[in-house]
Motif scaffolding. Structure first.
Motif, short mmCIF file in Angstrom:
data_model
loop_
_atom_site.label_atom_id
_atom_site.label_comp_id
_atom_site.label_asym_id
_atom_site.label_seq_id
_atom_site.Cartn_x
_atom_site.Cartn_y
_atom_site.Cartn_z
N ILE A 137 1.01 -1.29 -0.13
CA ILE A 137 -0.13 -0.38 0.14
C ILE A 137 1.12 1.04 -0.27
CG2 ILE A 137 -2.08 0.83 1.30
CD1 ILE A 137 -2.18 -1.58 0.03
N VAL A 138 1.86 1.16 0.91
CA VAL A 138 2.99 1.94 0.80
C VAL A 138 3.28 2.63 -0.89
CG1 VAL A 138 5.01 3.14 1.80
CG2 VAL A 138 3.58 1.85 3.20
N LYS A 139 3.35 1.65 -1.40
CA LYS A 139 4.36 1.96 -2.93
C LYS A 139 2.84 2.60 -3.57
CE LYS A 139 7.88 -2.42 -2.55
NZ LYS A 139 8.24 -3.51 -2.79
N LEU A 140 2.20 1.93 -3.34
CA LEU A 140 0.79 2.32 -4.54
C LEU A 140 0.66 3.37 -4.12
CD1 LEU A 140 -1.62 -0.51 -4.47
CD2 LEU A 140 -0.05 -0.74 -5.91
N VAL A 141 0.81 4.52 -3.18
CA VAL A 141 0.13 5.41 -2.14
C VAL A 141 1.41 6.50 -2.96
CG1 VAL A 141 0.62 6.89 -0.87
CG2 VAL A 141 -0.76 5.24 -0.19
N ASP A 142 2.72 5.68 -2.98
CA ASP A 142 4.16 7.04 -3.91
C ASP A 142 3.68 6.59 -5.35
OD1 ASP A 142 5.43 7.02 -1.54
OD2 ASP A 142 6.19 5.57 -1.24
N ALA A 143 2.92 5.60 -5.55
CA ALA A 143 2.65 5.91 -6.96
C ALA A 143 1.62 6.60 -7.55
CB ALA A 143 2.66 4.34 -7.80
N VAL A 144 0.80 6.72 -6.99
CA VAL A 144 -0.76 7.47 -6.45
C VAL A 144 0.00 9.37 -6.51
CG1 VAL A 144 -2.16 8.70 -6.30
CG2 VAL A 144 -2.26 5.99 -6.54
N ARG A 145 1.10 9.69 -6.15
CA ARG A 145 1.54 10.96 -5.70
C ARG A 145 2.29 11.51 -7.30
NH1 ARG A 145 4.88 9.93 -0.18
NH2 ARG A 145 3.07 10.30 1.33
N SER A 146 2.66 10.62 -8.04
CA SER A 146 2.89 11.10 -9.50
C SER A 146 2.46 11.44 -10.71
CB SER A 146 4.45 10.12 -9.60
OG SER A 146 3.73 8.70 -10.01
N VAL A 147 1.12 11.16 -10.04
CA VAL A 147 -0.09 11.07 -11.49
C VAL A 147 -0.23 12.53 -11.52
CG1 VAL A 147 -2.44 11.16 -11.43
CG2 VAL A 147 -1.38 8.87 -10.48
N HIS A 148 0.06 13.26 -12.79
CA HIS A 148 0.03 13.82 -13.59
C HIS A 148 -1.55 14.76 -13.46
CE1 HIS A 148 0.79 17.30 -16.06
NE2 HIS A 148 0.08 17.31 -16.97
N VAL A 149 -1.03 16.08 -13.22
CA VAL A 149 -2.52 16.66 -12.84
C VAL A 149 -2.02 18.26 -13.69
CG1 VAL A 149 -3.97 18.16 -11.91
CG2 VAL A 149 -3.15 16.10 -10.63
N ALA A 150 -3.03 18.29 -14.97
CA ALA A 150 -2.96 19.29 -15.70
C ALA A 150 -3.11 21.04 -14.68
CB ALA A 150 -3.40 19.39 -17.02
N ASP A 151 -2.57 22.10 -15.49
CA ASP A 151 -2.78 22.92 -14.19
C ASP A 151 -4.31 23.68 -14.85
OD1 ASP A 151 0.03 23.49 -13.40
OD2 ASP A 151 0.12 24.53 -15.44
N SER A 152 -5.13 23.28 -15.66
CA SER A 152 -6.54 23.58 -15.74
C SER A 152 -7.23 22.46 -15.08
CB SER A 152 -6.77 23.01 -17.68
OG SER A 152 -6.00 22.08 -17.69
N VAL A 153 -6.74 21.45 -14.88
CA VAL A 153 -8.05 21.25 -13.76
C VAL A 153 -7.21 21.42 -12.31
CG1 VAL A 153 -8.04 18.12 -12.73
CG2 VAL A 153 -7.00 18.91 -15.94
N ARG A 154 -6.36 21.59 -11.94
CA ARG A 154 -5.75 22.12 -10.76
C ARG A 154 -6.50 23.25 -10.84
NH1 ARG A 154 -0.62 20.88 -8.61
NH2 ARG A 154 0.01 19.13 -10.11
N ARG A 155 -6.47 24.48 -11.59
CA ARG A 155 -7.36 25.56 -11.82
C ARG A 155 -8.80 24.96 -11.44
NH1 ARG A 155 -7.41 30.15 -10.31
NH2 ARG A 155 -5.35 30.20 -10.59
N TYR A 156 -9.73 24.14 -12.50
CA TYR A 156 -11.12 23.97 -11.86
C TYR A 156 -11.23 23.51 -10.80
CZ TYR A 156 -15.12 20.72 -13.19
OH TYR A 156 -16.61 20.42 -13.16
N ALA A 157 -10.36 22.41 -9.51
CA ALA A 157 -10.91 21.85 -8.89
C ALA A 157 -10.66 23.52 -7.55
CB ALA A 157 -9.36 21.29 -8.09
N VAL A 158 -9.75 23.95 -7.95
CA VAL A 158 -9.97 25.86 -6.93
C VAL A 158 -10.92 26.66 -7.37
CG1 VAL A 158 -8.56 27.65 -6.72
CG2 VAL A 158 -7.56 25.92 -7.18
N ASP A 159 -11.38 26.70 -8.62
CA ASP A 159 -12.27 26.88 -8.79
C ASP A 159 -14.33 26.53 -8.57
OD1 ASP A 159 -11.75 29.11 -10.37
OD2 ASP A 159 -12.19 28.30 -12.18
N LEU A 160 -14.17 24.75 -8.20
CA LEU A 160 -14.79 24.23 -7.29
C LEU A 160 -14.96 25.30 -6.38
CD1 LEU A 160 -15.06 21.20 -9.31
CD2 LEU A 160 -16.38 22.90 -9.64
N VAL A 161 -14.21 25.01 -5.36
CA VAL A 161 -13.93 24.94 -4.06
C VAL A 161 -14.05 26.27 -3.64
CG1 VAL A 161 -12.55 24.93 -1.57
CG2 VAL A 161 -12.08 23.30 -3.57
N ALA A 162 -13.72 27.61 -4.47
CA ALA A 162 -13.86 29.10 -4.27
C ALA A 162 -15.72 29.27 -4.40
CB ALA A 162 -12.71 28.97 -5.23
N ALA A 163 -16.12 28.37 -5.08
CA ALA A 163 -17.90 28.69 -5.12
C ALA A 163 -18.96 28.11 -4.39
CB ALA A 163 -18.27 28.12 -6.58
#
Length: 339
Positions: free
Chosen positions: A214-240
């Motif tokens: 599980i520790v190795k899987l958690v480390d692998a998940v950390r490296s999943v790529h998130v585009a800037d536009s997706v990050r901005r989308y998450a921020v916009d949802l929370v800000a709303a």
């Protein structure tokens, strides 16, 4: 940090998680989406709050997840007379050594099951705050690290039930996601009678993954790529949520971080090395709604925080594919528009 140098690491992740998923679904019939969310929270290094009426399998789900992984497990039955020291531990005077000796509490485990957490007093509930956020416990000025992986799976009854205390806002904010199991379908309930009628399937449940996996899987998940536009989308949802007229308390920056981590874990579970707006959309209600406080007028109008999050999803612009080799993003919610 672990990176996806090839598809093998991603295959290993999905294979290991699939074993855990099948193991848990052998106990919890007819609720695959609930099991998937539980695994998503585990891989995203979060904590899970299971809220529903008594008897629908909240504790069974927590136990099945814990027994499917070969790691240390402790269960805490929250009651009105439970003390904070019962959770964190206490220093006891040792007559032979002429010194204080620390006796660890039930929180010192890799998976901690907090059963009916809202039946304890707010003072006792607050004993979990440091451990859930910082993965450590401080007693008498001494800090003790908690094992890894570390996950709190708490169950609670709705606040309308007798003998319950509402969780403080700071406590709810530390749970990455909240899920309601709900009543099973007639077919699933009939199957449950066949499986659970003679003996509990938990008795025969064997670990299908190790803690270090599980520790190795958690480390692998950390490296999943998130585009800037997706990050901005998450921020916009929370800000709303912070400016919505039906809410007197919006989501915190911690909620944004939890939403992004959960989206990365969801993408990995889907076999992708990158997160999409769809991953954010699919988890927004579970990650955000339990942190929000409706206004008095919204409560009079029977407006729930889940309805508000769904409305925000419909009115928040969804990022479009960049066209530079990135994947095409999935379907958007009805009424949403693309940038």
């Amino acid at each position: 940090m672990t990176t996806y140098d090839d598809r093998a690491s991603l295959t290993d992740l999905t294979t290991a998680v699939e074993r855990v998923r099948r193991s848990v679904e052998g106990v919890i019939e007819g609720k695959p989406e609930v099991v998937r969310l539980s695994l998503t929270v585990l891989l995203a290094e979060g904590h899970l709050l299971i809220e529903d009426v008594p008897g629908v399998g909240k504790t069974m789900l927590a136990k099945a997840l814990a027994k499917s992984i070969d790691c240390s497990v402790r269960r805490i039955q929250f009651t009105p007379d439970l003390l904070p020291s019962d959770i964190t531990g206490v220093s006891i005077w040792d007559q032979q050594r002429r010194d204080f000796e620390f006796k660890p509490g039930a929180i010192f485990a890799q998976i901690v099951i907090g059963d009916e957490i809202n039946r304890a007093s707010p003072k006792t509930q607050s004993a979990l705050l440091e451990s859930m956020e910082e993965r450590q416990v401080t007693i008498d000025g001494q800090t003790y690290e908690l094992p890894s992986p570390f996950m709190v799976v708490a169950t609670q009854n709705p606040v309308e039930m007798e003998g319950t205390y509402p969780l403080p806002e700071a406590q709810r904010d530390r749970f990455m996601a909240r899920v309601s199991i709900g009543y099973p379908s007639p077919e699933a309930e009939l199957q449950m009678l066949d499986i659970h009628g003679g003996a509990s399937p938990l008795d025969d449940l064997q670990p299908v993954a190790h803690a270090h996996d599980i520790v190795k899987l958690v480390d692998a998940v950390r490296s999943v790529h998130v585009a800037d536009s997706v990050r901005r989308y998450a921020v916009d949802l929370v800000a709303a949520t912070r400016s919505h007229p039906d809410l007197r308390l919006g989501a915190s920056p911690r909620a944004t971080l939890h939403l992004l981590r959960a989206a990365k874990a969801s993408a990995a579970l889907s076999g992708r090395e990158y997160a999409l707006p769809d991953d954010v959309q699919a988890l927004a209600v579970q990650v955000l709604s339990h942190r929000l406080l409706p206004t008095a007028q919204a409560q009079l109008n029977r407006r729930t925080s889940e309805q508000v999050v769904l409305e925000i999803l419909q009115h928040t612009a969804v990022p479009a594919a960049s066209g530079h080799g990135s994947p095409i993003y999935g379907q958007q919610p009805p009424g949403a528009r693309r940038l």
